[in-house]
Design a protein around this motif. Structure first.
Motif, PDB file in Angstrom:
ATOM      1  N   ARG A  29       0.826  -1.214   0.000  1.00 53.79           N
ATOM      2  CA  ARG A  29       0.000   0.000   0.000  1.00 53.79           C
ATOM      3  C   ARG A  29       0.861   1.266   0.000  1.00 53.79           C
ATOM      4  NH1 ARG A  29      -2.840  -3.197   3.738  1.00 53.79           N
ATOM      5  NH2 ARG A  29      -1.822  -2.138   5.478  1.00 53.79           N
ATOM      6  N   ALA A  30       2.018   1.200   0.667  1.00 50.08           N
ATOM      7  CA  ALA A  30       2.844   2.402   0.815  1.00 50.08           C
ATOM      8  C   ALA A  30       3.692   2.691  -0.408  1.00 50.08           C
ATOM      9  CB  ALA A  30       3.753   2.260   2.038  1.00 50.08           C
ATOM     10  N   THR A  31       4.059   1.676  -1.175  1.00 49.10           N
ATOM     11  CA  THR A  31       5.018   1.843  -2.262  1.00 49.10           C
ATOM     12  C   THR A  31       4.605   2.870  -3.311  1.00 49.10           C
ATOM     13  OG1 THR A  31       5.939  -0.364  -1.978  1.00 49.10           O
ATOM     14  CG2 THR A  31       6.260   0.662  -4.109  1.00 49.10           C
ATOM     15  N   TRP A 255      14.558  -1.450  -3.567  1.00 49.58           N
ATOM     16  CA  TRP A 255      13.468  -2.115  -2.849  1.00 49.58           C
ATOM     17  C   TRP A 255      12.115  -1.521  -3.219  1.00 49.58           C
ATOM     18  CZ3 TRP A 255      10.013   0.261   0.407  1.00 49.58           C
ATOM     19  CH2 TRP A 255      10.340   1.543   0.867  1.00 49.58           C
ATOM     20  N   ILE A 256      12.106  -0.227  -3.609  1.00 52.61           N
ATOM     21  CA  ILE A 256      10.845   0.389  -4.021  1.00 52.61           C
ATOM     22  C   ILE A 256      10.372  -0.223  -5.330  1.00 52.61           C
ATOM     23  CG2 ILE A 256       9.724   2.555  -4.637  1.00 52.61           C
ATOM     24  CD1 ILE A 256      11.791   3.999  -2.929  1.00 52.61           C
ATOM     25  N   MET A 257      11.307  -0.367  -6.292  1.00 53.55           N
ATOM     26  CA  MET A 257      10.954  -0.994  -7.562  1.00 53.55           C
ATOM     27  C   MET A 257      10.531  -2.444  -7.349  1.00 53.55           C
ATOM     28  SD  MET A 257      14.066   0.462  -9.930  1.00 53.55           S
ATOM     29  CE  MET A 257      14.770   2.076  -9.600  1.00 53.55           C
ATOM     30  N   ASP A 277       7.725  -7.763 -13.970  1.00 55.27           N
ATOM     31  CA  ASP A 277       9.122  -7.777 -13.554  1.00 55.27           C
ATOM     32  C   ASP A 277      10.013  -7.252 -14.677  1.00 55.27           C
ATOM     33  OD1 ASP A 277       8.860 -10.898 -11.748  1.00 55.27           O
ATOM     34  OD2 ASP A 277       8.501  -8.854 -11.083  1.00 55.27           O
ATOM     35  N   ILE A 278       9.799  -7.740 -15.886  1.00 56.81           N
ATOM     36  CA  ILE A 278      10.632  -7.332 -17.015  1.00 56.81           C
ATOM     37  C   ILE A 278      10.498  -5.836 -17.265  1.00 56.81           C
ATOM     38  CG2 ILE A 278      10.923  -7.542 -19.516  1.00 56.81           C
ATOM     39  CD1 ILE A 278      10.280 -10.506 -19.221  1.00 56.81           C
ATOM     40  N   GLY A 279       9.290  -5.321 -17.202  1.00 65.65           N
ATOM     41  CA  GLY A 279       9.088  -3.888 -17.423  1.00 65.65           C
ATOM     42  C   GLY A 279       9.749  -3.046 -16.354  1.00 65.65           C
ATOM     43  N   ILE A 280       9.607  -3.457 -15.095  1.00 64.30           N
ATOM     44  CA  ILE A 280      10.211  -2.702 -13.995  1.00 64.30           C
ATOM     45  C   ILE A 280      11.723  -2.795 -14.036  1.00 64.30           C
ATOM     46  CG2 ILE A 280      10.443  -2.626 -11.482  1.00 64.30           C
ATOM     47  CD1 ILE A 280       7.484  -3.451 -11.325  1.00 64.30           C
ATOM     48  N   VAL A 281      12.253  -3.988 -14.324  1.00 61.79           N
ATOM     49  CA  VAL A 281      13.698  -4.149 -14.417  1.00 61.79           C
ATOM     50  C   VAL A 281      14.261  -3.314 -15.555  1.00 61.79           C
ATOM     51  CG1 VAL A 281      15.541  -5.782 -14.958  1.00 61.79           C
ATOM     52  CG2 VAL A 281      13.771  -6.425 -13.335  1.00 61.79           C
ATOM     53  N   SER A 282      13.590  -3.327 -16.708  1.00 63.06           N
ATOM     54  CA  SER A 282      14.056  -2.525 -17.851  1.00 63.06           C
ATOM     55  C   SER A 282      14.093  -1.045 -17.506  1.00 63.06           C
ATOM     56  CB  SER A 282      13.147  -2.763 -19.062  1.00 63.06           C
ATOM     57  OG  SER A 282      13.164  -4.107 -19.466  1.00 63.06           O
ATOM     58  N   GLY A 283      13.020  -0.547 -16.895  1.00 72.84           N
ATOM     59  CA  GLY A 283      12.982   0.866 -16.506  1.00 72.84           C
ATOM     60  C   GLY A 283      14.040   1.205 -15.485  1.00 72.84           C
ATOM     61  N   TYR A 365       8.925  -9.870  -5.883  1.00 73.51           N
ATOM     62  CA  TYR A 365       9.816  -8.976  -5.134  1.00 73.51           C
ATOM     63  C   TYR A 365      11.254  -9.482  -5.210  1.00 73.51           C
ATOM     64  CZ  TYR A 365      11.909  -6.513  -1.177  1.00 73.51           C
ATOM     65  OH  TYR A 365      12.729  -5.751  -0.395  1.00 73.51           O
ATOM     66  N   LEU A 366      11.441 -10.771  -4.906  1.00 70.99           N
ATOM     67  CA  LEU A 366      12.788 -11.340  -4.859  1.00 70.99           C
ATOM     68  C   LEU A 366      13.465 -11.293  -6.220  1.00 70.99           C
ATOM     69  CD1 LEU A 366      12.102 -14.437  -2.595  1.00 70.99           C
ATOM     70  CD2 LEU A 366      13.452 -12.434  -1.982  1.00 70.99           C
TER      71      LEU A 366
END
Length: 406
Positions: A29-31, A255-257, A277-283, A365-366
């Motif tokens: 919720r906080a992220t 950790w936020i990503m 995951d792929i989209g967040i890692v790429s960004g 997350y991991l």
């Protein structure tokens, strides 16, 4: 990536973090709120002082620009700034340097200056002087103090002071001469009523010398957490210490990503978390590249500044992560084998609503946390190699291969 034989791919600390956080739902919720705060926080730095003191040159140097580059602040020996002018950082647009008109000119007399400059909108002030600090500089400092704004005195053009003494042919005791300049500035400020003034000696044409690192340390202590992080990431890569500080700050953002990825992974839809995951890692990788000066525009600016062919700098970059980041690049990484195992198990649990949500959040997350951590380490070592060529720094063979493509 190599791991010790007595450790799993994910450490106990990494496993326990999402287990506790996502179980309670608090981090999920906080992220978004934390991420939004990071994106929208601005750092406004006011650079002021008398006309011709080197304000514009300092602003350009802090952004890795030369006077003739697009977007550079106009420099000159006469007053060239007619109103407060904002200059955004080329990679971090929420970092803004404000070139304020010189105080005490006929256009901006001291008695009207403070009101016209709208002092309250700036986070801190850098008061620059190329000789002794004037009465107007002292007035500026007193007003900053009244408004409870942090201010720092910068004695610029120190290299110009030392040059004639070097030309005299006698052996120069540089430390002694610098101490004289600093004591002179501090004494003048104290006599004008500024108690315990902080004076930093700077060369705009070689920030790696003199007191630039001391200035950064002072700002790190004084700035609040988020703005301190933004300031560090905006610094030009001129020494190993700055690159390492950037690694530390960027690691704090991973950790936020990863939590965003975990929030996506909590939705029990087959294959959804892997795509997120792929989209967040790429960004994240693209963001790391910009902060570490490994994007094409940053490398070109550095090449122009140090007058080294761009190809020589690019030759030091030994990672596939500086090109287009595709799902194939990420999935072909050797440590992708471990994430593939997690994804396979995730598919099994996706049809069990409660268990699927908990496992999906934790595994996403991991996986994201580990991928981004390894990518950050790899890009950091490449940034060090580039700096070694640009500035001739001896890295003492610190470079290491973080991972390889299969």
């Amino acid at each position: 990536m190599a791991h010790s034989s007595n450790s799993s791919f994910f450490s106990l600390e990494e496993i326990s973090k999402p287990k506790s956080s996502f179980g309670m739902g608090g981090l999920v919720r906080a992220t978004p709120q934390i991420h939004n705060e990071l994106d929208n926080t601005e750092l406004n730095i006011a650079v002021t002082g008398k006309a011709g003191s080197g304000k514009s040159t300092f602003i350009n140097a802090m952004r890795g620009l030369q006077s003739g580059d697009e977007g550079a602040a106009q420099t000159g020996t006469t007053e060239t700034t007619m109103e407060p002018t904002r200059y955004k950082h080329p990679n971090l647009p929420n970092v803004c340097f404000w070139d304020l008109p010189g105080i005490g000119t006929t256009r901006f007399p001291a008695k009207n200056y403070l009101k016209k400059m709208q002092f309250n909108k700036y986070d801190f002030f850098l008061i620059i002087s190329d000789c002794r600090f004037t009465e107007n500089d002292v007035k500026l400092a007193k007003e900053c103090k009244r408004l409870e704004k942090n201010f720092y005195f910068i004695r610029s053009k120190v290299d110009n002071d030392l040059y004639p003494k070097r030309k005299e042919g006698r052996k120069l005791n540089e430390e002694k001469e610098l101490k004289k300049i600093r004591n002179y500035c501090e004494r003048n400020l104290q006599e004008a009523g500024i108690q315990s003034p902080r004076v930093f000696l700077i060369s705009n044409f070689d920030l790696n010398l003199y007191d630039f690192n001391l200035l950064n340390k002072a700002l790190e202590v004084d700035l609040p957490n988020i703005k301190r992080s933004i300031y560090i990431l905006a610094l030009p890569n001129i020494n190993l210490e700055i690159i390492e500080r950037k690694r530390e700050e960027l690691r704090n953002e991973i950790w936020i990503m990863a939590a965003l990825s975990g929030a996506m992974g909590a939705v029990p839809v087959a294959g959804l978390s892997l795509a997120c995951d792929i989209g967040i890692v790429s960004g994240g990788i693209i963001y790391f590249r910009k902060c570490l000066g490994l994007d094409d525009a940053s490398l070109q600016r550095l090449a122009d500044t140090v007058e080294i062919p761009l190809e020589d700098l690019k030759a030091m970059v030994k990672t596939p992560l500086v090109g287009e980041i595709t799902p194939d690049i990420i999935m072909r990484l050797r440590w992708g084998l471990a994430s593939a195992t997690i994804s396979a198990v995730e598919l099994v649990f996706n049809n069990i609503p409660i268990i699927g949500s908990i496992f999906g959040a934790g595994s996403s997350y991991l996986m994201t946390y580990k991928l981004l951590s390894c990518a950050l380490d790899d890009l950091t070592e490449n940034a060090k190699r580039v700096m070694n060529v640009a500035f001739g720094t001896d890295l003492n063979d610190q470079s290491r291969v973080v991972y390889e493509l299969m």
